[in-house]
Design an enzyme around this catalytic site. Structure first.
Site, mmCIF file in Angstrom:
data_model
loop_
_atom_site.group_PDB
_atom_site.id
_atom_site.type_symbol
_atom_site.label_atom_id
_atom_site.label_comp_id
_atom_site.label_asym_id
_atom_site.label_seq_id
_atom_site.Cartn_x
_atom_site.Cartn_y
_atom_site.Cartn_z
ATOM 1 N N LYS A 231 56.311 64.930 57.804
ATOM 2 C CA LYS A 231 57.052 64.920 59.071
ATOM 3 C C LYS A 231 56.781 66.229 59.799
ATOM 4 O O LYS A 231 57.087 67.297 59.302
ATOM 5 C CB LYS A 231 58.551 64.774 58.788
ATOM 6 C CG LYS A 231 59.450 64.962 60.009
ATOM 7 C CD LYS A 231 60.922 64.992 59.597
ATOM 8 C CE LYS A 231 61.825 65.422 60.752
ATOM 9 N NZ LYS A 231 63.243 65.531 60.367
ATOM 10 N N ASP A 236 63.047 69.978 67.189
ATOM 11 C CA ASP A 236 63.946 68.831 67.286
ATOM 12 C C ASP A 236 65.238 69.232 67.975
ATOM 13 O O ASP A 236 66.103 69.883 67.381
ATOM 14 C CB ASP A 236 64.237 68.280 65.886
ATOM 15 C CG ASP A 236 65.203 67.095 65.934
ATOM 16 O OD1 ASP A 236 65.286 66.444 67.001
ATOM 17 O OD2 ASP A 236 65.846 66.821 64.908
ATOM 18 N N LYS A 243 71.829 67.808 69.669
ATOM 19 C CA LYS A 243 72.470 68.613 68.636
ATOM 20 C C LYS A 243 73.400 69.641 69.279
ATOM 21 O O LYS A 243 73.125 70.118 70.379
ATOM 22 C CB LYS A 243 71.414 69.375 67.827
ATOM 23 C CG LYS A 243 70.499 68.529 66.969
ATOM 24 C CD LYS A 243 69.475 69.418 66.266
ATOM 25 C CE LYS A 243 68.482 68.611 65.454
ATOM 26 N NZ LYS A 243 69.094 67.988 64.269
ATOM 27 N N ASP A 313 68.733 61.494 67.057
ATOM 28 C CA ASP A 313 68.542 62.642 66.162
ATOM 29 C C ASP A 313 68.115 62.193 64.766
ATOM 30 O O ASP A 313 67.859 63.030 63.902
ATOM 31 C CB ASP A 313 69.823 63.478 66.089
ATOM 32 C CG ASP A 313 69.592 64.858 65.499
ATOM 33 O OD1 ASP A 313 68.438 65.337 65.551
ATOM 34 O OD2 ASP A 313 70.547 65.467 64.983
ATOM 35 N N GLU A 315 65.256 60.965 64.067
ATOM 36 C CA GLU A 315 63.921 60.724 64.615
ATOM 37 C C GLU A 315 62.796 60.868 63.592
ATOM 38 O O GLU A 315 61.742 60.240 63.714
ATOM 39 C CB GLU A 315 63.667 61.666 65.805
ATOM 40 C CG GLU A 315 63.189 63.068 65.465
ATOM 41 C CD GLU A 315 64.117 63.857 64.548
ATOM 42 O OE1 GLU A 315 63.607 64.609 63.706
ATOM 43 O OE2 GLU A 315 65.347 63.712 64.664
ATOM 44 N N ARG A 317 62.490 59.894 60.572
ATOM 45 C CA ARG A 317 62.190 58.653 59.854
ATOM 46 C C ARG A 317 61.389 57.682 60.713
ATOM 47 O O ARG A 317 60.613 56.874 60.193
ATOM 48 C CB ARG A 317 63.487 58.016 59.349
ATOM 49 C CG ARG A 317 64.456 57.560 60.421
ATOM 50 C CD ARG A 317 65.871 57.377 59.912
ATOM 51 N NE ARG A 317 66.489 58.660 59.601
ATOM 52 C CZ ARG A 317 67.720 58.797 59.106
ATOM 53 N NH1 ARG A 317 68.450 57.716 58.848
ATOM 54 N NH2 ARG A 317 68.220 59.984 58.859
#
Length: 468
Positions: A231, A236, A243, A313, A315, A317
């Site tokens: 990943k 992020d 967040k 959030d 994301e 996966r």
């Protein structure tokens, strides 16, 4: 700092400092001095006696961890002095622990400091009466592994302004060039044309184009074929499911899985492993904007499965889902598939900051992975799948939901999500590494500094070395 292996009696090797790892103060020639200053035989305890040129460090056990912590404690103190050479006697200690503890413990990330320290020419001499082929091999392998871990740390610690998908692709190309690997990089056009809409959607609002990176190491007469998937969220923000401000700090570390894959790939050819190894990285930035993907969207992954988005959030996966599908479509006859991701805060809650969560369908393989991880000096434990948690990620409007309908077992439900993108013939070949805890910690621990630790690199290289 240079680490050298010296074939000579300890007493005959010239050096300005002597390092002693002590598990029993009674056997020390400086017992009286050590007792007078309150020295104890405990991990991270240290006594510098400059007037006689000695460093004493405590050690609670003879295992890898204690020895690595002890030598790293000594090296950090050594680096603060003006001495140029230090020596230590190998005796019955673990050479791997000594070398890796020294090289990992001395690591510093100073790229963004305005005042640079002048690098000192310091050297650690590891003294052994006779250098056998086994000792020589262990020494060289440990140096290669340490360099791979520190390379991983550098990539993770680099800020999102300086490490975005294009830069990660350039880093991969350099690693390929330096190590005689193959490297292919695909952009968003490829993602769209090949139905990789889950990964494509995550990076849609960023000014930086998402990149799918494929590194390959193909030695002649390879015994097995291994795929490593990372990943690579170079940053992020959480997307539209934004967040909180405090949780955005350290999100440069969300590329730790991809960074681990890059670190591993930088070492495999140097270790001359007789295994074909592929490193697949989804390099993406998850941002907000008018084109951001949204909660309530339904995305179609490369394998045709539909995904209801309920939280942008979750994301990582989505990126891994398409990367796992790509790997299985493009690479035949795979023996092992490992994926690495800072996937869930739930894993940190469940097993702490320092432990990797291992998941998958094959109980024996998971145990082997944990065993090799512990042998390599990292911490890991298994988290079990079960049919009831599997039901929590079902969607009413699509095949699967990207978050569960329960707040509990979040690390496992994320792993179960990924399981939906593993082909039936590969179910027992796949292991998921949730490295959210140890990948980036904002305080020093053991021989790991503040920041990135290079989690997963030593564990995986140890496993690869054991494949027959």
């Amino acid at each position: 700092m240079k680490v050298s292996l010296i074939e000579n009696d300890f007493k005959n090797v010239e050096s300005e400092l002597e390092i002693f790892i002590v598990d029993d103060i009674e056997n020390s020639s400086d017992k009286d001095i050590l007792e007078s200053i309150g020295f104890e035989e405990k991990d991270e305890s240290l006594a510098l006696l400059p007037e006689i040129g000695r460093i004493y460090v405590g050690c609670e056990d003879e295992n890898y961890e204690s020895i690595a912590i002890a030598i790293s404690t000594a090296i950090r103190k050594f680096k603060t002095t003006k001495f140029e050479t230090a020596k230590i006697e190998l005796k019955d200690m673990n050479l791997k622990a000594l070398v890796e503890g020294a090289l990992l413990g001395e690591y510093e990330f100073t790229q963004y400091k305005s005042e640079k320290k002048k690098s000192k020419k310091q050297e650690l001499l590891i003294c052994v009466p006779k250098i056998t082929p086994e000792i020589k091999k262990s020494f060289e392998e440990s140096k290669i592994i340490s360099k791979a871990v520190n390379k991983t740390r550098d990539i993770v610690n680099t800020t999102p302004a300086d490490c975005y998908p294009k830069i990660m692709a350039q880093t991969a190309k350099k690693i390929a060039k330096d190590n005689n690997l193959e490297c292919e990089v695909f952009g968003e056009k490829y993602l769209a044309e090949n139905g990789m809409n889950a990964m494509l959607s995550v990076g849609r609002a960023s000014v930086h184009e998402s990149k799918l990176i494929h590194l390959s190491y193909k030695p002649e007469n390879a015994k097995k074929k291994v795929v490593l998937v990372g990943k690579g969220l170079t940053y992020d923000s959480g997307g539209l499911s934004l967040k909180p401000a405090d949780y955005m700090v350290t999100m440069k570390s969300d590329k730790s899985g991809a960074s681990a894959v890059l670190g591993i790939m930088s070492a495999v050819s140097k270790l001359n492993l007789p295994i074909e190894i592929h490193g697949i990285i989804g390099a993406v930035e998850n941002m907000i904007g008018g084109d951001a993907y949204k909660p309530d969207d339904v995305l179609v992954a490369r394998n045709g499965k539909t995904i209801e988005v309920r939280n942008t959030d979750a994301e990582g996966r989505l990126v891994l889902a398409d990367c796992l599908c790509y790997a299985q479509d493009e690479i035949e006859d795979i023996d092992y598939i490992f994926d690495f991701a800072t996937l869930t805060g739930a894993c940190v809650v469940g097993v702490g900051e320092y432990t990797i969560g291992i998941m998958g369908n094959n109980t024996v393989l998971k145990r082997e992975v944990v065993s090799n991880t512990l042998e390599a000096g990292e911490y890991a434990t298994t988290l079990p799948f079960n049919r009831f948690l599997r039901k929590t990620i079902k969607s009413e409007i699509a095949d699967i939901c990207n978050v569960a309908n329960t707040r509990y077992g979040g690390a496992i439900t994320a792993g179960l999500f990924l399981d939906n993108f593993i082909n039936e013939e590969n179910k027992d070949k796949w292991v998921h590494f949730d490295i959210a805890g140890p990948a980036y910690v904002e305080k020093a621990w053991g021989y790991n500094p503040h920041g990135a630790s290079g989690a997963g690199v030593r564990a995986t290289l140890q496993f690869l070395k054991t494949i027959e």
